[in-house]
Each structure stands twice: as C-alpha cells, then as structure tokens.
Scaffold this motif. Structure first.
Motif, PDB file in Angstrom:
ATOM      1  N   ASP A 133       0.806  -1.222   0.000  1.00  0.00           N
ATOM      2  CA  ASP A 133       0.000   0.000   0.000  1.00  0.00           C
ATOM      3  C   ASP A 133       0.839   1.271   0.000  1.00  0.00           C
ATOM      4  OD1 ASP A 133      -2.445  -1.348   0.037  1.00  0.00           O
ATOM      5  OD2 ASP A 133      -2.389  -1.576   2.212  1.00  0.00           O
ATOM      6  N   PHE A 134       2.088   1.175  -0.406  1.00  0.00           N
ATOM      7  CA  PHE A 134       2.979   2.327  -0.327  1.00  0.00           C
ATOM      8  C   PHE A 134       2.502   3.476  -1.212  1.00  0.00           C
ATOM      9  CE2 PHE A 134       6.922   4.623  -1.452  1.00  0.00           C
ATOM     10  CZ  PHE A 134       7.355   4.961  -0.173  1.00  0.00           C
ATOM     11  N   ALA A 135       2.170   3.190  -2.455  1.00  0.00           N
ATOM     12  CA  ALA A 135       1.866   4.245  -3.427  1.00  0.00           C
ATOM     13  C   ALA A 135       0.670   5.089  -3.019  1.00  0.00           C
ATOM     14  CB  ALA A 135       1.637   3.633  -4.805  1.00  0.00           C
ATOM     15  N   THR A 136      -0.273   4.511  -2.286  1.00  0.00           N
ATOM     16  CA  THR A 136      -1.486   5.254  -1.903  1.00  0.00           C
ATOM     17  C   THR A 136      -1.330   5.962  -0.565  1.00  0.00           C
ATOM     18  OG1 THR A 136      -2.437   3.304  -0.806  1.00  0.00           O
ATOM     19  CG2 THR A 136      -2.914   3.599  -3.150  1.00  0.00           C
ATOM     20  N   SER A 137      -0.168   5.857   0.051  1.00  0.00           N
ATOM     21  CA  SER A 137       0.014   6.388   1.412  1.00  0.00           C
ATOM     22  C   SER A 137       1.025   7.518   1.486  1.00  0.00           C
ATOM     23  CB  SER A 137       0.466   5.256   2.347  1.00  0.00           C
ATOM     24  OG  SER A 137      -0.473   4.194   2.347  1.00  0.00           O
ATOM     25  N   VAL A 138       1.419   8.067   0.344  1.00  0.00           N
ATOM     26  CA  VAL A 138       2.495   9.059   0.342  1.00  0.00           C
ATOM     27  C   VAL A 138       2.030  10.377  -0.268  1.00  0.00           C
ATOM     28  CG1 VAL A 138       4.265   7.269   0.234  1.00  0.00           C
ATOM     29  CG2 VAL A 138       3.412   8.280  -1.892  1.00  0.00           C
ATOM     30  N   ASP A 139       2.732  11.439   0.093  1.00  0.00           N
ATOM     31  CA  ASP A 139       2.571  12.753  -0.527  1.00  0.00           C
ATOM     32  C   ASP A 139       3.811  13.059  -1.347  1.00  0.00           C
ATOM     33  OD1 ASP A 139       0.038  13.526   0.457  1.00  0.00           O
ATOM     34  OD2 ASP A 139       0.927  14.119   2.374  1.00  0.00           O
TER      35      ASP A 139
ATOM     36  N   VAL B 150       5.593  10.059   3.777  1.00  0.00           N
ATOM     37  CA  VAL B 150       4.391   9.285   4.078  1.00  0.00           C
ATOM     38  C   VAL B 150       3.384  10.197   4.772  1.00  0.00           C
ATOM     39  CG1 VAL B 150       3.454   7.333   5.385  1.00  0.00           C
ATOM     40  CG2 VAL B 150       5.666   7.132   4.237  1.00  0.00           C
ATOM     41  N   LYS B 151       2.140  10.102   4.376  1.00  0.00           N
ATOM     42  CA  LYS B 151       1.085  10.904   4.998  1.00  0.00           C
ATOM     43  C   LYS B 151       1.011  10.583   6.487  1.00  0.00           C
ATOM     44  CE  LYS B 151      -1.686  10.913   0.765  1.00  0.00           C
ATOM     45  NZ  LYS B 151      -2.949  10.481   0.113  1.00  0.00           N
ATOM     46  N   ALA B 152       0.905  11.619   7.298  1.00  0.00           N
ATOM     47  CA  ALA B 152       0.918  11.422   8.745  1.00  0.00           C
ATOM     48  C   ALA B 152      -0.189  10.466   9.192  1.00  0.00           C
ATOM     49  CB  ALA B 152       0.791  12.758   9.458  1.00  0.00           C
ATOM     50  N   ASN B 153      -1.374  10.577   8.572  1.00  0.00           N
ATOM     51  CA  ASN B 153      -2.487   9.729   8.991  1.00  0.00           C
ATOM     52  C   ASN B 153      -2.409   8.305   8.448  1.00  0.00           C
ATOM     53  OD1 ASN B 153      -3.074  10.272   6.317  1.00  0.00           O
ATOM     54  ND2 ASN B 153      -5.226  10.760   6.665  1.00  0.00           N
ATOM     55  N   LYS B 154      -1.382   8.032   7.619  1.00  0.00           N
ATOM     56  CA  LYS B 154      -1.172   6.686   7.077  1.00  0.00           C
ATOM     57  C   LYS B 154       0.081   6.023   7.656  1.00  0.00           C
ATOM     58  CE  LYS B 154      -4.314   6.541   3.600  1.00  0.00           C
ATOM     59  NZ  LYS B 154      -5.148   5.405   3.190  1.00  0.00           N
ATOM     60  N   TYR B 155       0.910   6.810   8.344  1.00  0.00           N
ATOM     61  CA  TYR B 155       2.226   6.333   8.749  1.00  0.00           C
ATOM     62  C   TYR B 155       2.131   5.107   9.654  1.00  0.00           C
ATOM     63  CZ  TYR B 155       7.174   6.683   9.985  1.00  0.00           C
ATOM     64  OH  TYR B 155       8.514   6.424  10.154  1.00  0.00           O
ATOM     65  N   GLY B 156       1.298   5.189  10.671  1.00  0.00           N
ATOM     66  CA  GLY B 156       1.186   4.074  11.602  1.00  0.00           C
ATOM     67  C   GLY B 156       0.749   2.801  10.916  1.00  0.00           C
ATOM     68  N   TYR B 157      -0.310   2.880  10.126  1.00  0.00           N
ATOM     69  CA  TYR B 157      -0.808   1.697   9.419  1.00  0.00           C
ATOM     70  C   TYR B 157       0.250   1.137   8.485  1.00  0.00           C
ATOM     71  CZ  TYR B 157      -2.675  -0.572   5.276  1.00  0.00           C
ATOM     72  OH  TYR B 157      -2.849  -1.413   4.213  1.00  0.00           O
ATOM     73  N   LEU B 158       0.902   2.022   7.717  1.00  0.00           N
ATOM     74  CA  LEU B 158       1.814   1.558   6.674  1.00  0.00           C
ATOM     75  C   LEU B 158       3.111   1.012   7.231  1.00  0.00           C
ATOM     76  CD1 LEU B 158       2.207   1.513   3.516  1.00  0.00           C
ATOM     77  CD2 LEU B 158       3.532   3.614   3.833  1.00  0.00           C
ATOM     78  N   LEU B 159       3.702   1.731   8.192  1.00  0.00           N
ATOM     79  CA  LEU B 159       5.073   1.449   8.583  1.00  0.00           C
ATOM     80  C   LEU B 159       5.242   0.925  10.002  1.00  0.00           C
ATOM     81  CD1 LEU B 159       6.828   4.611   7.091  1.00  0.00           C
ATOM     82  CD2 LEU B 159       6.569   2.355   6.042  1.00  0.00           C
ATOM     83  N   ALA B 160       4.308   1.214  10.889  1.00  0.00           N
ATOM     84  CA  ALA B 160       4.608   0.987  12.302  1.00  0.00           C
ATOM     85  C   ALA B 160       3.364   0.666  13.111  1.00  0.00           C
ATOM     86  CB  ALA B 160       5.297   2.227  12.875  1.00  0.00           C
ATOM     87  N   ALA B 161       2.545  -0.267  12.641  1.00  0.00           N
ATOM     88  CA  ALA B 161       1.269  -0.565  13.288  1.00  0.00           C
ATOM     89  C   ALA B 161       1.438  -1.102  14.701  1.00  0.00           C
ATOM     90  CB  ALA B 161       0.470  -1.547  12.444  1.00  0.00           C
ATOM     91  N   ASP B 162       2.585  -1.719  15.017  1.00  0.00           N
ATOM     92  CA  ASP B 162       2.795  -2.306  16.338  1.00  0.00           C
ATOM     93  C   ASP B 162       3.798  -1.517  17.182  1.00  0.00           C
ATOM     94  OD1 ASP B 162       4.860  -2.932  14.633  1.00  0.00           O
ATOM     95  OD2 ASP B 162       4.984  -5.042  15.169  1.00  0.00           O
ATOM     96  N   VAL B 163       4.059  -0.281  16.801  1.00  0.00           N
ATOM     97  CA  VAL B 163       4.984   0.584  17.544  1.00  0.00           C
ATOM     98  C   VAL B 163       4.204   1.387  18.582  1.00  0.00           C
ATOM     99  CG1 VAL B 163       6.539   2.571  17.337  1.00  0.00           C
ATOM    100  CG2 VAL B 163       6.640   0.718  15.666  1.00  0.00           C
ATOM    101  N   PRO B 164       4.695   1.493  19.819  1.00  0.00           N
ATOM    102  CA  PRO B 164       4.003   2.290  20.837  1.00  0.00           C
ATOM    103  C   PRO B 164       3.773   3.732  20.388  1.00  0.00           C
ATOM    104  CG  PRO B 164       5.774   0.999  21.826  1.00  0.00           C
ATOM    105  CD  PRO B 164       5.913   0.842  20.340  1.00  0.00           C
TER     106      PRO B 164
ATOM    107  N   GLN C 151      10.368  12.444  10.037  1.00  0.00           N
ATOM    108  CA  GLN C 151      10.469  11.931   8.668  1.00  0.00           C
ATOM    109  C   GLN C 151      11.466  12.746   7.848  1.00  0.00           C
ATOM    110  OE1 GLN C 151       7.323  10.357   6.059  1.00  0.00           O
ATOM    111  NE2 GLN C 151       5.910  11.349   7.490  1.00  0.00           N
ATOM    112  N   ARG C 152      12.315  12.047   7.103  1.00  0.00           N
ATOM    113  CA  ARG C 152      13.198  12.698   6.135  1.00  0.00           C
ATOM    114  C   ARG C 152      12.713  12.343   4.741  1.00  0.00           C
ATOM    115  NH1 ARG C 152      18.752  10.829   6.121  1.00  0.00           N
ATOM    116  NH2 ARG C 152      18.940  12.300   4.417  1.00  0.00           N
ATOM    117  N   PRO C 153      12.396  13.333   3.931  1.00  0.00           N
ATOM    118  CA  PRO C 153      11.899  13.015   2.592  1.00  0.00           C
ATOM    119  C   PRO C 153      12.962  12.335   1.744  1.00  0.00           C
ATOM    120  CG  PRO C 153      12.320  15.371   2.811  1.00  0.00           C
ATOM    121  CD  PRO C 153      12.445  14.777   4.192  1.00  0.00           C
ATOM    122  N   ILE C 154      12.523  11.456   0.880  1.00  0.00           N
ATOM    123  CA  ILE C 154      13.396  10.814  -0.091  1.00  0.00           C
ATOM    124  C   ILE C 154      13.035  11.318  -1.474  1.00  0.00           C
ATOM    125  CG2 ILE C 154      11.852   8.803  -0.302  1.00  0.00           C
ATOM    126  CD1 ILE C 154      14.383   7.103  -0.825  1.00  0.00           C
ATOM    127  N   SER C 155      14.033  11.491  -2.308  1.00  0.00           N
ATOM    128  CA  SER C 155      13.771  11.859  -3.691  1.00  0.00           C
ATOM    129  C   SER C 155      13.062  10.708  -4.399  1.00  0.00           C
ATOM    130  CB  SER C 155      15.082  12.186  -4.407  1.00  0.00           C
ATOM    131  OG  SER C 155      14.862  12.358  -5.795  1.00  0.00           O
TER     132      SER C 155
END
Length: 246
Positions: free
Chosen positions: A133-139, A156-170, A181-185
């Motif tokens: 789901d990466f392509a639909t979760s980024v700006d 990554v969109k702030a409201n998608k970050y947890g779901y996409l990358l870190a669902a089990d992170v406190p 977040q550091r943007p990537i080209s």
C-alpha cells in the motif's frame, strides 16, 4: 538486532569458504531507508551490537538517488579496516545491494528491505506483486535547488504512517517517527541497480509478516532468488524498533 553470527546459520564467503564472523568481529554498518534517519537504530539495535562487542558504524543515507547514495556508502566503507556486514532497513536494501560489491563486505542483512536485482528499482520491488500500500500512502512534494534544477520528494502521509510502517509501535515512539520523517527523492526509488551484491555474497532476509509496504510474495520471491537465509517475525515494517535485539 543481532548479526547473522548470533543465529545458527551457515557462514560462507562468496568463494564458498567458511567465514568465522564471530571471532573476526566484523564492523556492522547500519543503513536506514526512506522517510527515516539514523535515529532508527537507537531504539536498541546499536546498544545490543555494542554489548556483544561489535564495532558499529551508522550510515546517514542521503536519500537523493541510488547511485549517489551508494557512492556515499562506499566512501564510508573506504574508512573501515577489516570485514564488514551491511545491515539495511527498507530502501537501504537497494543501497547495500549496489554498494556491497566491496571485497571487505562479507554478508548482507535485509531487515524489511527490498532486494532489487540488476536493472530493477526499489519501486519495481514494491509493485511486482499485489498487496503493498505504499503508493497510496504518500505525498509528493516538488523541490527546487539553487542551480534551478527541480525534482520531487516523497513523504508518508501522517495519517497513514502508523498503518503503513509501524502498526505495532508504541504511540510515543510512533509520534516521534512521524515528526522526524526525512523526505526521499522519488528518483531514488525509481533508479535501477547496475550491480547486486546478493548475487555473489551471503544474505539474510528478516521478513516482517505484518508488513504493509512490501508484499509477502515479493519477500519470498527475493529470498528464493538470492538463496537468502530467512528469519520471519510477527512485526510491522519497523523491525529495528519492534525487534531491536534480534
């Protein structure tokens, strides 16, 4: 996150000769991925390796382009004497694949990382199979450099970050990860590899079974192709945070 030597896995050099990684104490070079920085490894990874007596170098990935980032990693490798194990997270997998042909590199560890082949990009690995789901979760954010050249950054969109990358992170750590977040080209994710070190060197894939970025079919395809040793974890994409003592 422990080195491969901490696992009951066979150690071999590219020539098929045994490599005693435990006694040699190679330098562990940690390579982070997109939309993150070197602090990714401070949740316990660096501390655990140092407790076990391993020299550690943390690579600050520029995230500007694959050839650019790999050249920068090679410049770090030039400063290290002795054997090296490259450990990547996420997009860092493309960088260590490209730069890992250095003869002092004895193995590659891919933690939630793509393993592109020659002529493939990171995005190719995200799109080969359905399920990510990466392509639909980024700006996408345009930028312009002082010389007038322009490009596109990705976060990554702030409201998608947890779901996409870190669902089990406190929650407290998740909030911090979103803030730094550091943007990537975008070009870095689309740039094709011209070499792939996993083709000739031992590799380990640490596969997060709850990853929403890389499809499980892609993980399996890559590990089978590279003949990697596989470690499966009930983890989100954020392995260095969720399993720092692996």
């Amino acid at each position: 996150m422990r080195t491969p030597a901490a696992h009951p896995l066979a150690q071999h050099s590219s020539e098929g000769l045994p490599v005693d990684i435990e006694s040699a104490k190679p330098t562990i070079v940690l390579v982070h991925g997109a939309v993150e920085d070197s602090s990714l490894w401070t949740h316990g990874v660096i501390q655990g390796l140092q407790r076990d007596g391993y020299p550690v170098k943390v690579f600050s990935n520029p995230l500007r382009g694959l050839a650019h980032d790999a050249a920068y990693l090679r410049s770090l490798l030039d400063t290290i004497e002795g054997a090296v194990i490259l450990v990547s997270h996420a997009y860092g997998g493309a960088v260590i694949s490209q730069a890992g042909d250095d003869p002092k590199v004895k193995g590659l560890v891919y933690a939630g990382s793509p393993m592109p082949g020659v002529g493939e990009s990171t995005n190719d690995c995200l799109e080969r199979f359905p399920g990510g789901d990466f392509a639909t979760s980024v700006d996408l954010i345009p930028y312009t450099l002082p010389d007038g050249t322009s490009g596109t950054n990705l976060v990554v969109k702030a409201n998608k970050y947890g779901y996409l990358l870190a669902a089990d992170v406190p929650e407290d750590k998740l909030t911090l990860m979103i803030a730094i977040q550091r943007p990537i080209s975008l070009a870095a994710l689309n740039e094709k590899l011209t070499s792939a070190a996993w083709m000739s060197k031992p590799s380990w894939q640490i596969r997060p079974l709850l990853d929403s970025v890389i499809p499980q079919a892609e993980f399996k395809f890559e590990a089978d192709r590279a003949r990697s040793q596989v470690i499966e974890l009930q983890s989100s994409h954020a392995i260095p945070v969720t399993y720092p003592e692996l």
